[in-house]
Write an enzyme that holds these catalytic residues in place. Structure first.
Site, PDB file in Angstrom:
ATOM      1  N   GLN A   1      47.885  92.991   9.479  1.00  0.00           N
ATOM      2  CA  GLN A   1      47.449  92.095  10.547  1.00  0.00           C
ATOM      3  C   GLN A   1      45.916  92.035  10.590  1.00  0.00           C
ATOM      4  O   GLN A   1      45.327  90.955  10.692  1.00  0.00           O
ATOM      5  CB  GLN A   1      47.999  92.595  11.893  1.00  0.00           C
ATOM      6  CG  GLN A   1      47.637  91.720  13.061  1.00  0.00           C
ATOM      7  CD  GLN A   1      48.273  90.330  12.945  1.00  0.00           C
ATOM      8  OE1 GLN A   1      49.472  90.211  12.752  1.00  0.00           O
ATOM      9  NE2 GLN A   1      47.468  89.273  13.073  1.00  0.00           N
TER      10      GLN A   1
ATOM     11  N   ASP B   1      47.236  91.541  22.643  1.00  0.00           N
ATOM     12  CA  ASP B   1      48.556  91.777  22.053  1.00  0.00           C
ATOM     13  C   ASP B   1      49.498  92.140  23.210  1.00  0.00           C
ATOM     14  O   ASP B   1      49.057  92.399  24.331  1.00  0.00           O
ATOM     15  CB  ASP B   1      48.467  92.902  21.004  1.00  0.00           C
ATOM     16  CG  ASP B   1      49.795  93.180  20.306  1.00  0.00           C
ATOM     17  OD1 ASP B   1      50.687  92.301  20.330  1.00  0.00           O
ATOM     18  OD2 ASP B   1      49.952  94.282  19.737  1.00  0.00           O
TER      19      ASP B   1
ATOM     20  N   ARG C   1      58.108  98.517   7.322  1.00  0.00           N
ATOM     21  CA  ARG C   1      57.807  98.451   8.766  1.00  0.00           C
ATOM     22  C   ARG C   1      58.687  99.480   9.440  1.00  0.00           C
ATOM     23  O   ARG C   1      59.921  99.415   9.332  1.00  0.00           O
ATOM     24  CB  ARG C   1      58.088  97.052   9.316  1.00  0.00           C
ATOM     25  CG  ARG C   1      58.110  96.999  10.826  1.00  0.00           C
ATOM     26  CD  ARG C   1      58.123  95.591  11.385  1.00  0.00           C
ATOM     27  NE  ARG C   1      56.824  94.969  11.232  1.00  0.00           N
ATOM     28  CZ  ARG C   1      56.424  93.891  11.913  1.00  0.00           C
ATOM     29  NH1 ARG C   1      57.237  93.326  12.792  1.00  0.00           N
ATOM     30  NH2 ARG C   1      55.229  93.371  11.718  1.00  0.00           N
TER      31      ARG C   1
ATOM     32  N   CYS D   1      47.999  88.497  17.714  1.00  0.00           N
ATOM     33  CA  CYS D   1      48.735  88.713  16.466  1.00  0.00           C
ATOM     34  C   CYS D   1      50.112  88.032  16.498  1.00  0.00           C
ATOM     35  O   CYS D   1      50.700  87.810  15.442  1.00  0.00           O
ATOM     36  CB  CYS D   1      48.890  90.205  16.205  1.00  0.00           C
ATOM     37  SG  CYS D   1      49.756  91.052  17.535  1.00  0.00           S
TER      38      CYS D   1
ATOM     39  N   ARG E   1      48.112  85.541   7.331  1.00  0.00           N
ATOM     40  CA  ARG E   1      48.901  86.680   6.864  1.00  0.00           C
ATOM     41  C   ARG E   1      49.331  86.427   5.414  1.00  0.00           C
ATOM     42  O   ARG E   1      49.291  87.328   4.566  1.00  0.00           O
ATOM     43  CB  ARG E   1      50.154  86.876   7.754  1.00  0.00           C
ATOM     44  CG  ARG E   1      49.883  87.238   9.201  1.00  0.00           C
ATOM     45  CD  ARG E   1      49.278  88.611   9.338  1.00  0.00           C
ATOM     46  NE  ARG E   1      50.088  89.632   8.729  1.00  0.00           N
ATOM     47  CZ  ARG E   1      51.117  90.253   9.322  1.00  0.00           C
ATOM     48  NH1 ARG E   1      51.420  89.971  10.578  1.00  0.00           N
ATOM     49  NH2 ARG E   1      51.815  91.196   8.691  1.00  0.00           N
TER      50      ARG E   1
ATOM     51  N   HIS F   1      48.519  98.625  12.041  1.00  0.00           N
ATOM     52  CA  HIS F   1      49.041  97.335  11.567  1.00  0.00           C
ATOM     53  C   HIS F   1      47.956  96.727  10.653  1.00  0.00           C
ATOM     54  O   HIS F   1      47.339  95.702  10.979  1.00  0.00           O
ATOM     55  CB  HIS F   1      49.377  96.424  12.745  1.00  0.00           C
ATOM     56  CG  HIS F   1      50.259  95.264  12.409  1.00  0.00           C
ATOM     57  ND1 HIS F   1      50.749  95.040  11.132  1.00  0.00           N
ATOM     58  CD2 HIS F   1      50.754  94.245  13.175  1.00  0.00           C
ATOM     59  CE1 HIS F   1      51.498  93.947  11.143  1.00  0.00           C
ATOM     60  NE2 HIS F   1      51.507  93.446  12.351  1.00  0.00           N
TER      61      HIS F   1
HETATM   62  N1   CP Z   1      52.159  89.782  13.920  1.00  0.00           N
HETATM   63  C1   CP Z   1      53.278  90.250  13.354  1.00  0.00           C
HETATM   64  O1   CP Z   1      53.274  91.269  12.662  1.00  0.00           O
HETATM   65  O2   CP Z   1      54.383  89.506  13.607  1.00  0.00           O
HETATM   66  P1   CP Z   1      55.891  89.884  13.248  1.00  0.00           P
HETATM   67  O3   CP Z   1      56.280  91.026  14.159  1.00  0.00           O
HETATM   68  O4   CP Z   1      56.654  88.628  13.535  1.00  0.00           O
HETATM   69  O5   CP Z   1      55.962  90.290  11.817  1.00  0.00           O
HETATM   70  N1  NVA Z   2      51.933  95.899  18.968  1.00  0.00           N
HETATM   71  C1  NVA Z   2      53.037  95.063  18.571  1.00  0.00           C
HETATM   72  C2  NVA Z   2      52.669  94.236  17.395  1.00  0.00           C
HETATM   73  C3  NVA Z   2      53.724  93.266  16.960  1.00  0.00           C
HETATM   74  C4  NVA Z   2      53.313  92.478  15.759  1.00  0.00           C
HETATM   75  C5  NVA Z   2      54.239  95.939  18.265  1.00  0.00           C
HETATM   76  O1  NVA Z   2      54.075  96.992  17.641  1.00  0.00           O
HETATM   77  O2  NVA Z   2      55.346  95.577  18.672  1.00  0.00           O
END
Ligand code: CP
Ligand code: NVA
Length: 300
Positions: A131, A219, A101, A259, A287, A128
């Site tokens: 997701q 989101d 990530r 999400c 997930r 993502h």
């Molecule tokens: N939806 C999601 O990716 O959540 P986290 O940021 O908690 O991993």
């Molecule tokens: N769009 C959000 C998703 C978090 C799971 C971010 O990137 O912070």
């Protein structure tokens, strides 16, 4: 040859449907003896915070018989100038897969290009895809199909929106995104999906997007890394909130997705996210199942 999962389009439509089938099978618990990754090690490299991605991967990896090694990148020599390329080459000698990530999508492309092991995108600023896998399983479970399901995404054209666009191409889902001018999804991704035959559309009016929708999705207005834009974004996205009034324009049996993490009172109201139409906790659970199916597919 190793296969990475950097964007949803790293899977064909057939592969994605097979993965969703396998995820359902794993979820049903009928195949509890499966430990295909016994003795293996998967690295979880995180540059950003996470609740769902980190813990669902850690648990899923354990359930598949492997060990997960959580790596906060702040503790690595990367922070002292070691290159991502050298890091990739070295980690590939220890590990059997890496979930990462990070911020720039180019970072995971560099990692994948230099690591001879599968690299899985656990979120970048651009995509993502893990997701979107869980999202598609959730829609399939709740609506019985994906093709022609009308999904309205309301809010920021961010990483989640970009991956939903790619999901629309793979599934035949009908996707309408309502975004303010200047906050649309990535142009290249949108055009690729459109030219590939995806049934996708971008509008500015959330009411137009949610009319007769089967699924409403939103989101955060402020993604990780955008913290300096909080006040400006809150003003721009004010009308892009999923609330009772907006929900009333969708089909009566519409489901609501997010999400998570949710910013209650901003992109979604308490009464909607806590309503019987909300499926956000099932979505978060999925997930785990979809990522287990993904790991089974990629890690050899
Ligand atoms: N939806 C999601 O990716 O959540 P986290 O940021 O908690 O991993
Ligand atoms: N769009 C959000 C998703 C978090 C799971 C971010 O990137 O912070």
């Amino acid at each position: 040859m190793k296969k990475d999962f950097l964007t949803l389009l790293d899977l064909s439509s057939e592969e994605m449907h097979a993965l969703l089938e396998r995820a359902s099978e794993l979820k049903s618990g009928k195949d509890s003896s499966a430990c295909p990754l016994i003795g293996k090690s998967i690295g979880l490299m995180f540059d950003k915070t996470s609740t769902r991605t980190r813990i669902s991967f850690q648990t899923g990896i354990y359930q598949l018989g492997a060990q997960a090694i959580y790596i906060n990148t702040k503790d690595m020599q990367l922070g002292r100038g070691e290159t991502i390329e050298d890091t990739a080459r070295v980690l590939a000698r220890y590990l059997h897969g890496i979930v990462i990530r990070t911020y720039a999508h180019s970072t995971i492309e560099k990692l994948a290009a230099n690591a001879g092991i599968p690299v899985i995108n656990g979120l970048t600023d651009l995509h993502h895809p893990c997701q979107a896998l869980a999202d598609m399983l959730t829609v399939k479970e709740k609506k019985g199909r994906l093709r022609d399901v009308r999904l309205a995404y309301v809010g920021d054209g961010n990483n989640v929106a970009n991956s939903l666009l790619e999901a629309a191409l793979l599934t035949g889902m009908d996707l309408v995104l309502a975004c303010p001018h200047g906050y649309e999804p990535d142009k290249k991704i949108y055009e690729k999906v459109l030219s590939g035959g995806g049934k996708v559309k971008i509008v500015t009016d959330p009411r137009e997007a949610v009319k007769d929708a089967d699924v409403l999705y939103t989101d955060t207005w402020i993604s990780m890394g955008q913290e300096r834009e909080v006040e400006r974004r809150k003003k721009i996205f004010k009308e892009y909130q999923i609330n009772r009034k907006l929900l009333s324009l969708a089909k009566p049996d519409a489901i609501v997705m997010h999400c998570l993490p949710a910013h209650r009172g901003e992109e979604i109201t308490d009464d909607v996210i806590d309503s019987p139409q909300s499926v956000v906790i099932d979505q978060a659970e999925n997930r785990l199942h979809t990522q287990k199916a993904l790991l089974e597919m990629l890690v050899k």
